[in-house]
Design an enzyme around this catalytic site. Structure first.
Site, PDB file in Angstrom:
ATOM      1  N   TYR A 167       0.731  -1.346   0.055  1.00  0.00           N
ATOM      2  CA  TYR A 167      -0.278   0.221  -0.122  1.00  0.00           C
ATOM      3  C   TYR A 167       1.125   0.992  -0.451  1.00  0.00           C
ATOM      4  O   TYR A 167       1.388   0.991   0.707  1.00  0.00           O
ATOM      5  CB  TYR A 167      -1.402  -0.273   0.883  1.00  0.00           C
ATOM      6  CG  TYR A 167      -1.842  -1.049   1.143  1.00  0.00           C
ATOM      7  CD1 TYR A 167      -1.476  -2.072   2.252  1.00  0.00           C
ATOM      8  CD2 TYR A 167      -3.039  -0.203   0.919  1.00  0.00           C
ATOM      9  CE1 TYR A 167      -2.961  -2.922   1.739  1.00  0.00           C
ATOM     10  CE2 TYR A 167      -4.301  -1.667   1.001  1.00  0.00           C
ATOM     11  CZ  TYR A 167      -4.245  -2.938   1.600  1.00  0.00           C
ATOM     12  OH  TYR A 167      -5.192  -4.151   2.188  1.00  0.00           O
ATOM     13  N   HIS A 209      -6.981   1.064  -2.080  1.00  0.00           N
ATOM     14  CA  HIS A 209      -5.775  -0.600  -2.121  1.00  0.00           C
ATOM     15  C   HIS A 209      -4.505  -0.622  -2.979  1.00  0.00           C
ATOM     16  O   HIS A 209      -4.113   0.734  -2.675  1.00  0.00           O
ATOM     17  CB  HIS A 209      -7.114  -0.997  -3.681  1.00  0.00           C
ATOM     18  CG  HIS A 209      -8.186  -0.783  -3.886  1.00  0.00           C
ATOM     19  ND1 HIS A 209      -8.904  -2.049  -2.686  1.00  0.00           N
ATOM     20  CD2 HIS A 209     -10.175  -0.817  -4.020  1.00  0.00           C
ATOM     21  CE1 HIS A 209     -10.296  -1.684  -2.430  1.00  0.00           C
ATOM     22  NE2 HIS A 209     -11.134  -0.901  -2.855  1.00  0.00           N
ATOM     23  N   LYS A 212      -4.333  -5.243  -9.535  1.00  0.00           N
ATOM     24  CA  LYS A 212      -2.730  -4.978  -8.600  1.00  0.00           C
ATOM     25  C   LYS A 212      -2.474  -4.442  -9.635  1.00  0.00           C
ATOM     26  O   LYS A 212      -2.608  -6.072 -10.678  1.00  0.00           O
ATOM     27  CB  LYS A 212      -3.344  -5.960  -6.792  1.00  0.00           C
ATOM     28  CG  LYS A 212      -3.955  -5.429  -5.873  1.00  0.00           C
ATOM     29  CD  LYS A 212      -3.712  -5.840  -5.212  1.00  0.00           C
ATOM     30  CE  LYS A 212      -4.398  -6.332  -3.978  1.00  0.00           C
ATOM     31  NZ  LYS A 212      -5.482  -4.755  -4.175  1.00  0.00           N
TER      32      LYS A 212
END
Lengths: 312, 348
Positions: B257, B265, B298
């Site tokens: 993060y 996120h 991601k």
């Protein structure tokens, strides 16, 4: 850059849609719903497809290009190249243009090229048989896959002799005071007073960032240009992508040394560095694409050499 | 709502580490008072007292977690750098507050998992309504073709709506002791986190059955072999200022993060790989990981750890913090992003 195919459903979009015209994911178009309307639409499009497939495939004799398989060079020699394909394909020499096997197969399959061998016209199977001795099947597959999407694909030239770079470990030398006063420390953040968190992070930065080390470069197989590129065979610009073809069953994912070898054979990206650190990290310094082929199915993987920068 | 939420989390999560720093006052060169004050602070500021956290380690516990049970330090670890996971919560130890609210007592503000549950509830309702609308539309088509009788499905569904579950259960009686609710939750630190807090920042004391663990004992228990590779990657990204948490939900070692879970996120999912001994991974393995990571927006990065073979390190030689530092200094990390390329989307 997250690829949008993997995108997660944006549920908020649903609230913006007023009527019942909402899409549901995971359901195919034309899942039978029992209505007559649907059946008739389905029939119509199916018939259109049969009509199209029924049409005999032909090339007008005017556009057909003739080539001769040259067993010595393992290439197809074209004496009279014509048509736009030759703007981006083949290698023009003084007497003729030479096509690499994957180029010849691609052109023959789309009906543009007729390959001859000792005066006889070769069938598609015949051309493939000759070419497969000179080019891996996976390479042919990846080549035509990208060509059919409109990309300009060229065999990467042989690597020039690269001077391997020495090992570079970016380490901050802040160990001196630590060593001098070390008997009193119990932790790596050893100073009694820290003025900021970045100072703490600096003292903790003991594991270094590794960069390119002494490696044998591993060449890309293809230089790939986006469809709209103004391409000149005589003066090719740096490509948009460097692609190396991999057989999924015979090769594992590259080790770090191999990955570095791949990066060693490509130049640094010339895109302007992005402002946000996140996009900068994602953009990276160098990138290569691996085309992973398993029994004729191709999956492309992008490897990016990057460095996580210090935040704050 | 959004603005006040941002303001709130910015106030709560100011410090990125559970570690006290003492910033210097701003220096105004043409103001002698400021200069004097600055010099005074520079020379005479007392070292801030670091808050020591007590953790326990059970070598027989296969989870390898270091437990923190004191309520205020549990919260401190979460709020300053997002360390650990509440044993009864999704991540932030919020069980006590949630339970109080569920039983109608004052439990403060809603936790992140309650907000998630609320969002999911709304989504379920939305999905149900959409499904009904679609079925109604199809039914109308069939009616128009004379193949069904007209029915209003939406009205039918409204009649069949079920009642909500009562929020208080029988077992809840056992939670009440006197006029308070007993505190059941503890915080679990993964080996990397515990080691970073103990040896990196010096704010954690870990005890096992024999008392406070020495550096050597901690390293042998929490950083041996494959754990060392993980720790090197963990330490590397932490020391660059990233908030690193376990990536097990996404099939990776870590997720990174920029600041922490309440803010945004995680941007990256990291797989730590020891680079010098060739670990054989086939394409099915990496494609699987990349596919999962891609589907949650991601970016997958391999953290290649280079240095002495973690299986061959003599851990009994690591007795002081300098030994530990010297070991870490022999390692380096190279990050390589691995993602899918879809050529039909980059044609421009």
């Amino acid at each position: 850059m997250s690829d949008s195919e993997d995108e997660v459903q944006d549920w908020l979009a649903l609230t913006r849609v007023q009527d019942a015209a909402v899409l549901k994911r995971g359901e195919k178009d034309f899942a039978p719903d029992g209505t007559n309307i649907q059946q008739s639409i389905l029939d119509r499009s199916r018939n259109a497809m049969y009509d199209a497939l029924n049409h005999p495939r032909a090339t007008s004799a005017k556009n057909l290009v003739y080539g001769e398989w040259d067993s010595e060079r393992q290439q197809v020699r074209v004496d009279k190249p014509k048509g736009t394909h030759f703007f981006t394909m083949g290698k023009a020499e003084r007497t003729a243009t030479f096509l690499d096997p994957e180029e010849a197969v691609y052109l023959a399959q789309r009906g543009t090229l007729q390959v001859m061998y000792r005066g006889n016209a070769l069938s598609i199977e015949g051309i493939c048989a000759f070419c497969m001795s000179a080019c891996r099947q996976e390479n042919m597959l990846v080549y035509s896959y990208l060509k059919k999407l409109g990309y300009i694909v060229r065999r990467a030239p042989a690597l020039e002799q690269c001077v391997p770079e020495p090992i570079q470990h970016l380490r901050q030398s802040q160990g001196f005071w630590f060593w001098l006063t070390q008997p009193w420390h119990e932790q790596l953040a050893w100073r009694s007073v820290y003025r900021s968190y970045s100072q703490v992070y600096r003292d903790l930065s003991i594991v270094s960032t590794a960069r390119q080390t002494h490696v044998e470069p591993i060449a890309a197989h293809y230089h790939v240009y986006k469809p709209g590129t103004q391409f000149k065979k005589s003066k090719p610009l740096p490509p948009d992508f460097y692609v190396r073809v991999v057989d999924a069953r015979r090769q594992n994912i590259p080790t770090l040394t191999e990955t570095r070898g791949l990066f060693a054979s490509v130049p640094e990206t010339n895109e302007a560095p992005k402002r946000s650190p996140i996009t900068r990290i994602k953009q990276g310094k160098k990138q290569v694409v691996l085309a992973v082929v398993d029994a004729g199915i191709v999956s492309f993987v992008r490897l990016v050499e990057t460095e996580f920068e210090r935040l704050n | 709502m959004k603005g006040s939420w941002n303001k709130k989390i910015n106030e709560v999560y100011v410090d990125p580490l559970p570690f006290e720093v003492q910033p210097l006052p701003t220096l105004i060169l043409h103001n002698p008072v400021s200069v004097l004050y600055f010099l005074y602070k520079l020379c005479f500021s007392p070292a801030p007292r670091q808050v020591k956290i007590a953790g326990t380690f059970d070598p027989n516990d296969p989870s390898m977690a270091v437990r923190v049970t004191d309520e205020s330090t549990m919260l401190r670890l979460w709020e300053m750098g997002f360390f650990g996971k509440g044993s009864l919560s999704r991540s932030e130890p919020s069980w006590y507050g949630r339970t109080c609210r569920r039983l109608g007592l004052d439990g403060g503000e809603m936790s992140l998992e309650e907000l998630t549950e609320l969002r999911r509830q709304k989504r379920r309702i939305l999905k149900r309504e959409r499904d009904l609308a679609e079925r109604q539309e199809l039914h109308n088509k069939l009616v128009a073709e004379g193949r069904a009788e007209p029915v209003n499905l939406i009205e039918l569904a409204a009649l069949a709506e079920e009642d909500a579950q009562p929020p208080i259960r029988d077992e809840d009686r056992e939670l009440v002791k006197g006029d308070t609710i007993i505190k059941l939750e503890h915080l679990q630190l993964m080996p990397c986190e515990a080691l970073f807090l103990q040896l990196g920042l010096g704010v954690l004391d870990i005890s096992d059955n024999d008392g406070v663990m020495s550096i050597m004992k901690s390293v042998e228990s929490l950083a041996k072999g494959k754990l060392l590779t993980e720790y090197i990657a963990y330490h590397y990204y932490r020391s660059l200022g990233w908030c690193v948490r376990s990536g097990v939900k996404f099939g990776t070692d870590f997720i990174l993060y920029r600041r922490g879970p309440p803010f945004q996120h995680a941007e990256f999912a990291v797989m730590a790989v020891y680079a010098n001994r060739h670990e054989i991974h086939d394409w099915w393995w990496s494609q699987g990981v990349a596919r999962v990571v891609g589907s949650v927006k991601k970016t997958l990065a391999f953290a290649y750890v280079e240095g002495p073979d973690p299986d061959l390190v003599d851990y009994s030689e690591i007795k002081t913090i300098s030994d530990w530092r010297a070991l870490l200094a022999q390692y380096s990390v190279q990050s390589v992003i691995y993602s899918r390329w879809t050529p039909n989307r980059t044609r421009d």
